[in-house]
Design a protein around this motif. Structure first.
Motif, PDB file in Angstrom:
ATOM      1  N   GLN A 123      -9.351   7.618  -1.082  1.00  0.00           N
ATOM      2  CA  GLN A 123     -10.081   6.430  -1.529  1.00  0.00           C
ATOM      3  C   GLN A 123      -9.516   5.902  -2.840  1.00  0.00           C
ATOM      4  O   GLN A 123      -9.285   4.701  -2.989  1.00  0.00           O
ATOM      5  N   ARG A 124      -9.261   6.782  -3.796  1.00  0.00           N
ATOM      6  CA  ARG A 124      -8.733   6.366  -5.103  1.00  0.00           C
ATOM      7  C   ARG A 124      -7.395   5.653  -4.967  1.00  0.00           C
ATOM      8  O   ARG A 124      -7.135   4.668  -5.655  1.00  0.00           O
TER       9      ARG A 124
ATOM     10  N   PRO B 205       0.839  -1.210   0.000  1.00  0.00           N
ATOM     11  CA  PRO B 205       0.000   0.000   0.000  1.00  0.00           C
ATOM     12  C   PRO B 205       0.871   1.257   0.000  1.00  0.00           C
ATOM     13  O   PRO B 205       2.038   1.224   0.387  1.00  0.00           O
TER      14      PRO B 205
ATOM     15  N   GLY C 171      -6.301   4.257  -2.160  1.00  0.00           N
ATOM     16  CA  GLY C 171      -6.344   3.233  -1.121  1.00  0.00           C
ATOM     17  C   GLY C 171      -5.418   3.553   0.033  1.00  0.00           C
ATOM     18  O   GLY C 171      -4.884   2.651   0.676  1.00  0.00           O
ATOM     19  N   TYR C 172      -5.246   4.854   0.313  1.00  0.00           N
ATOM     20  CA  TYR C 172      -4.306   5.282   1.351  1.00  0.00           C
ATOM     21  C   TYR C 172      -4.928   5.100   2.722  1.00  0.00           C
ATOM     22  O   TYR C 172      -5.973   5.660   3.034  1.00  0.00           O
ATOM     23  N   LYS C 173      -4.281   4.307   3.565  1.00  0.00           N
ATOM     24  CA  LYS C 173      -4.768   4.030   4.911  1.00  0.00           C
ATOM     25  C   LYS C 173      -3.907   4.688   5.987  1.00  0.00           C
ATOM     26  O   LYS C 173      -4.123   4.476   7.170  1.00  0.00           O
TER      27      LYS C 173
END
Length: 121
Positions: free
Chosen positions: A104-105, A84, A107-109
């Motif tokens: 969201q685009r 990620p 996928g950053y957590k």
């Protein structure tokens, strides 16, 4: 005179021969242009506080649009593989906030941001 010019002498006689060869810019004017071609420089669109640092590729990225392009590009894919997105603090010691749609685009957590504008609800 055979031609009209702001200067009475031809370019070569004035000592500006470099100007004729460089398309009108003298060496001193060309060298004042700044950091042309530098990686991760500010875009000049007010995004100085939005410099992201990709931990996988170790490069500075100015602004969310450029971050999206980088993360979706081949070089990042080769460096990060299936890991990620991971960001590091920038030169100001912060990870800029990004909009929820960008998070969201990509996928950053990671952290929501440690300062700077943008982001929010």
């Amino acid at each position: 005179p055979p031609f009209s010019s702001a200067h009475p002498l031809p370019v070569a006689a004035r000592g500006d021969a470099g100007a004729a060869l460089s398309g009108g810019m003298t060496r001193s004017k060309a060298s004042r242009g700044g950091s042309i071609g530098s990686r991760g420089s500010a875009s000049g669109k007010g995004e100085e506080g939005q410099t992201f640092v990709c931990a996988h590729c170790r490069i500075n990225i100015s602004g969310e649009a450029s971050l999206i392009q980088h993360v979706e590009g081949k070089k990042h894919e080769l460096a990060a593989g299936s890991q990620p997105l991971k960001l590091m603090p920038n030169h100001a010691g912060m990870i800029p906030q990004m909009s929820p749609s960008t998070r969201q685009r990509l996928g950053y957590k990671g952290p929501a941001g440690t300062g700077g504008g943008g982001g929010g609800r």
